[in-house]
Design a protein around this motif. Sequence first.
Motif, short mmCIF file in Angstrom:
data_model
loop_
_atom_site.label_atom_id
_atom_site.label_comp_id
_atom_site.label_asym_id
_atom_site.label_seq_id
_atom_site.Cartn_x
_atom_site.Cartn_y
_atom_site.Cartn_z
N GLU A 72 0.83 -1.21 0.00
CA GLU A 72 0.00 0.00 0.00
C GLU A 72 0.87 1.26 0.00
N GLU A 73 1.95 1.22 0.76
CA GLU A 73 2.86 2.36 0.85
C GLU A 73 3.46 2.70 -0.51
N LEU A 74 3.79 1.67 -1.28
CA LEU A 74 4.36 1.89 -2.61
C LEU A 74 3.29 2.26 -3.64
N GLY A 75 2.03 2.07 -3.29
CA GLY A 75 0.94 2.40 -4.20
C GLY A 75 0.73 1.38 -5.30
N ILE A 76 1.05 0.12 -5.02
CA ILE A 76 0.88 -0.95 -6.00
C ILE A 76 -0.55 -1.47 -5.92
N SER A 77 -1.24 -1.43 -7.07
CA SER A 77 -2.62 -1.91 -7.10
C SER A 77 -2.64 -3.44 -7.09
N LYS A 78 -3.84 -4.00 -6.88
CA LYS A 78 -3.98 -5.46 -6.85
C LYS A 78 -3.58 -6.07 -8.19
N ARG A 79 -3.99 -5.41 -9.26
CA ARG A 79 -3.68 -5.93 -10.60
C ARG A 79 -2.18 -5.85 -10.87
N GLU A 80 -1.55 -4.76 -10.46
CA GLU A 80 -0.10 -4.63 -10.63
C GLU A 80 0.62 -5.69 -9.82
N TYR A 81 0.08 -5.99 -8.64
CA TYR A 81 0.70 -7.02 -7.82
C TYR A 81 0.58 -8.39 -8.50
N GLU A 82 -0.57 -8.66 -9.10
CA GLU A 82 -0.74 -9.92 -9.86
C GLU A 82 0.30 -10.00 -10.97
N VAL A 83 0.50 -8.90 -11.67
CA VAL A 83 1.49 -8.86 -12.75
C VAL A 83 2.89 -9.10 -12.19
N LEU A 84 3.19 -8.50 -11.04
CA LEU A 84 4.49 -8.69 -10.40
C LEU A 84 4.72 -10.16 -10.04
N VAL A 85 3.70 -10.82 -9.52
CA VAL A 85 3.81 -12.24 -9.18
C VAL A 85 4.09 -13.06 -10.43
N HIS A 86 3.39 -12.76 -11.52
CA HIS A 86 3.60 -13.49 -12.77
C HIS A 86 4.99 -13.21 -13.36
N ILE A 87 5.46 -11.99 -13.19
CA ILE A 87 6.82 -11.66 -13.64
C ILE A 87 7.83 -12.50 -12.86
N SER A 88 7.59 -12.63 -11.55
CA SER A 88 8.51 -13.42 -10.73
C SER A 88 8.50 -14.89 -11.12
N GLU A 89 7.43 -15.35 -11.74
CA GLU A 89 7.34 -16.73 -12.24
C GLU A 89 8.06 -16.89 -13.57
N GLY A 90 8.53 -15.78 -14.13
CA GLY A 90 9.29 -15.83 -15.37
C GLY A 90 8.44 -15.75 -16.62
N LEU A 91 7.21 -15.30 -16.49
CA LEU A 91 6.33 -15.22 -17.66
C LEU A 91 6.59 -13.95 -18.47
N SER A 92 6.37 -14.05 -19.76
CA SER A 92 6.52 -12.89 -20.64
C SER A 92 5.25 -12.05 -20.57
N ASN A 93 5.31 -10.86 -21.16
CA ASN A 93 4.13 -9.99 -21.19
C ASN A 93 2.96 -10.68 -21.87
N LYS A 94 3.23 -11.36 -22.96
CA LYS A 94 2.17 -12.06 -23.70
C LYS A 94 1.54 -13.15 -22.84
N GLU A 95 2.37 -13.92 -22.14
CA GLU A 95 1.85 -15.00 -21.30
C GLU A 95 1.03 -14.45 -20.13
N ILE A 96 1.49 -13.34 -19.56
CA ILE A 96 0.75 -12.71 -18.46
C ILE A 96 -0.59 -12.20 -18.97
N ALA A 97 -0.56 -11.57 -20.15
CA ALA A 97 -1.80 -11.05 -20.74
C ALA A 97 -2.80 -12.19 -20.97
N ASP A 98 -2.33 -13.31 -21.45
CA ASP A 98 -3.22 -14.45 -21.69
C ASP A 98 -3.80 -14.98 -20.37
N LYS A 99 -2.99 -15.01 -19.32
CA LYS A 99 -3.47 -15.52 -18.02
C LYS A 99 -4.48 -14.58 -17.38
#
Length: 138
Positions: A72-99
């Motif tokens: 919350e302090e950093l101002g990261i939204s729930k959707r941005e956090y979901e994207v961050l988790v998927h990035i940490s899994e090693g997914l590409s932008n396209k794969e994250i978009a599909d998920k």
Amino acid sequence: MKKTIFVFSALIVALLALFQLSKYSYVSGDISIEVAIAIVAVIFFIIGIYINKKSLREKSAPSQSIDSKKIEELGISKREYEVLVHISEGLSNKEIADKLFVSESTIKTHVSSLLLKLDAKRRTQAIQKAKDFQILAL
């Protein structure tokens, strides 16, 4: 690491000794080949159970809790956090978009926003900073 190497080295030496003993026993006629194979199989089974229990015990170590206040302090939204988790899994932008059932450009926007909020230049740096802030599980 040295302990693991020592344990596996000792295990290999013990198995070689067991094979030689079973070979000697078979050649001398003390036991049949089926009994020697059964003994080796039982020992491998016991070692497998031991290694499995040991690995499960290591995995059950308490993981660090995620600091939701920092998110919350950093101002990261729930959707941005979901994207961050998927990035940490090693997914590409396209794969994250599909998920997440959004367009790739939306993901690019979220990634750019994350990079700004985490003060990172690359995705890998963002993941490292997120781990340092304890907002991403290790």
